[in-house]
Design a protein around this motif. Structure first.
Motif, mmCIF file in Angstrom:
data_model
loop_
_atom_site.group_PDB
_atom_site.id
_atom_site.type_symbol
_atom_site.label_atom_id
_atom_site.label_comp_id
_atom_site.label_asym_id
_atom_site.label_seq_id
_atom_site.Cartn_x
_atom_site.Cartn_y
_atom_site.Cartn_z
ATOM 1 N N THR A 7 70.456 -0.792 -11.675
ATOM 2 C CA THR A 7 70.225 -2.073 -12.341
ATOM 3 C C THR A 7 69.817 -3.126 -11.319
ATOM 4 O OG1 THR A 7 72.511 -2.769 -12.069
ATOM 5 C CG2 THR A 7 71.981 -1.510 -14.072
ATOM 6 N N LEU A 8 69.417 -4.299 -11.815
ATOM 7 C CA LEU A 8 69.113 -5.406 -10.909
ATOM 8 C C LEU A 8 70.306 -5.713 -10.020
ATOM 9 C CD1 LEU A 8 67.142 -8.023 -13.053
ATOM 10 C CD2 LEU A 8 66.278 -6.694 -11.142
ATOM 11 N N ARG A 19 70.898 -11.639 -7.528
ATOM 12 C CA ARG A 19 70.164 -11.009 -8.631
ATOM 13 C C ARG A 19 68.860 -11.756 -8.890
ATOM 14 N NH1 ARG A 19 69.194 -11.093 -14.017
ATOM 15 N NH2 ARG A 19 69.520 -9.158 -15.221
ATOM 16 N N ALA A 20 68.887 -13.076 -8.767
ATOM 17 C CA ALA A 20 67.683 -13.887 -9.002
ATOM 18 C C ALA A 20 66.582 -13.548 -8.011
ATOM 19 C CB ALA A 20 68.034 -15.370 -8.921
ATOM 20 N N SER A 23 64.986 -10.339 -9.059
ATOM 21 C CA SER A 23 64.132 -10.596 -10.213
ATOM 22 C C SER A 23 62.801 -11.205 -9.793
ATOM 23 C CB SER A 23 64.845 -11.527 -11.194
ATOM 24 O OG SER A 23 64.037 -11.796 -12.311
ATOM 25 N N ARG A 24 62.851 -12.139 -8.838
ATOM 26 C CA ARG A 24 61.609 -12.774 -8.369
ATOM 27 C C ARG A 24 60.704 -11.767 -7.676
ATOM 28 N NH1 ARG A 24 64.970 -17.421 -7.523
ATOM 29 N NH2 ARG A 24 65.478 -16.760 -5.400
ATOM 30 N N VAL A 26 60.611 -8.448 -8.193
ATOM 31 C CA VAL A 26 60.107 -7.529 -9.218
ATOM 32 C C VAL A 26 58.982 -8.158 -10.022
ATOM 33 C CG1 VAL A 26 60.713 -6.373 -11.379
ATOM 34 C CG2 VAL A 26 62.233 -6.188 -9.400
ATOM 35 N N ASN A 27 59.079 -9.473 -10.257
ATOM 36 C CA ASN A 27 58.087 -10.157 -11.081
ATOM 37 C C ASN A 27 56.929 -10.734 -10.281
ATOM 38 O OD1 ASN A 27 59.389 -9.713 -13.581
ATOM 39 N ND2 ASN A 27 60.850 -11.339 -13.121
ATOM 40 N N PRO A 51 61.651 -0.949 -12.737
ATOM 41 C CA PRO A 51 61.685 -2.213 -13.483
ATOM 42 C C PRO A 51 61.358 -2.010 -14.956
ATOM 43 C CG PRO A 51 60.417 -2.444 -11.455
ATOM 44 C CD PRO A 51 60.680 -0.986 -11.638
ATOM 45 N N ARG A 56 59.449 -7.455 -17.775
ATOM 46 C CA ARG A 56 58.611 -8.027 -16.725
ATOM 47 C C ARG A 56 57.408 -8.743 -17.332
ATOM 48 N NH1 ARG A 56 54.255 -6.615 -13.431
ATOM 49 N NH2 ARG A 56 54.452 -7.336 -11.282
ATOM 50 N N VAL A 59 58.255 -12.172 -18.609
ATOM 51 C CA VAL A 59 58.444 -13.167 -17.558
ATOM 52 C C VAL A 59 57.116 -13.576 -16.942
ATOM 53 C CG1 VAL A 59 59.458 -13.592 -15.276
ATOM 54 C CG2 VAL A 59 60.778 -12.401 -17.038
#
Length: 334
Positions: A7-8, A19-20, A23-24, A26-27, A51, A56, A59
């Motif tokens: 998971t993230l 985690r943020a 996420s950044r 990955v996106n 991912p 994704r 976002v």
């Protein structure tokens, strides 16, 4: 024992970041320190994290998919015309190297064009490439009005053309004619392509200009880029002028038909009639005799087409026209 899916959070723990931050990365956000980005990418690889593409896309507003549209019947795209698979191969190679997906679509009827417009408007793809257009095809302009990034193969025959990648068809035709003239040919014909396509129009224009410069009469027949049409056209030209001694054919596929028809009428190539084609598809090397032709970089067209669209969707300013050169390949037919 079944291992839980990464998971993230597990990636964040392994990378030692929030985690943020994961996420950044990955996106595709650029607002991440390089050291943190490398740590996250290493953790993703070590854990085998995949991912969530749907999340994704929500976002980033991107699908990482691009459409390649042919305004042709499927039977023609998947025929023995090497242009189409060559472009598809070039596009797919470029997209694959950028980790993007290719969606292949046909748009030969108003209904199919409407379907493609709805598909693109729903943002199922990030951009569209349009190849092998006929006339002032309304599809590229319609997509552009919707705000869909679009790049064409060849210019659109309308006052405002979207960005395009093409080849110098007129210069290529001139190379062919000049070669025929230098070899002493004085009654030179052309089997031109469809006059609702840029390739057909520009190759005929280059032929006429070069012959005018040599102060020779132009004999013109027309085909549709198929072998059969080439054979029919050269027979009609020979009926009009039996003493033809040179012919420029606007595609290699039509030239194969021309060679066959000349053989059937008892004419020797190149002794009686010299033949030059256009495209340099692989079968041109194995005709009897091997075909002199004008090479256009078919795979290069596809790669540049995809590259330009990737740049456009990344927010870059691209050239309105990217025109690739052609070259004469001399073999035994001329």
């Amino acid at each position: 024992m079944h291992r839980p899916r990464p998971t993230l959070e597990s990636v964040a723990r392994r990378a030692g970041v929030s985690r943020a931050t994961v996420s950044r990365v990955v996106n595709g956000s650029t607002k991440v320190a390089e050291e943190s980005r490398e740590a996250v990418l290493d953790a993703i690889q070590e854990l085998g994290y995949i991912p969530n593409q749907a999340a994704r896309s929500l976002v980033t507003q991107r699908t990482d998919s691009f459409a390649l549209v042919f305004p042709e019947e499927p039977g023609r795209v998947f025929s023995d015309d090497r242009f189409f698979p060559g472009v598809v191969r070039g596009v797919s190679q470029e997209l694959e190297s950028a980790d993007k997906q290719l969606v292949l679509m046909m748009a030969r009827s108003p209904a199919s064009r409407d379907r493609i417009e709805r598909f693109a408007l729903a943002r199922h793809v990030d951009g569209v490439m349009v190849a092998s257009m006929h006339g002032a095809d309304p599809l590229p302009a319609a997509l552009a009005r919707m705000g869909i990034p679009v790049v064409c193969n060849e210019r659109v025959l309308s006052p405002s053309s979207p960005p395009y990648v093409g080849v110098d068809n007129a210069a290529g035709a001139a190379l062919a004619v000049e070669h025929l003239v230098r070899s002493g040919r004085t009654r030179i014909a052309t089997v031109a392509g469809p006059q609702d396509m840029v390739a057909g129009i520009d190759r005929l224009s280059g032929f006429r200009t070069a012959l005018s410069g040599a102060r020779l009469e132009a004999y013109v027949g027309f085909g549709d880029f198929t072998q059969e049409s080439g054979a029919v056209a050269i027979r009609e030209l020979l009926d009009r002028e039996p003493r033809l001694d040179g012919v420029f054919v606007a595609s290699d596929l039509m030239a194969i038909g021309v060679l066959r028809a000349l053989r059937q009428t008892g004419r020797r190539v190149p002794d009686d009639v010299a033949v030059v084609g256009f495209d340099d598809i692989e079968p041109a090397r194995y005709t009897e005799p091997p075909l002199t032709t004008v090479r256009q970089p078919i795979g290069g067209i596809g790669r540049r087409l995809a590259r330009q669209l990737l740049r456009l969707t990344a927010g870059e300013t691209i050239e309105p026209a990217l025109v690739l050169p052609t070259e004469l390949v001399i073999r035994e037919s001329a």
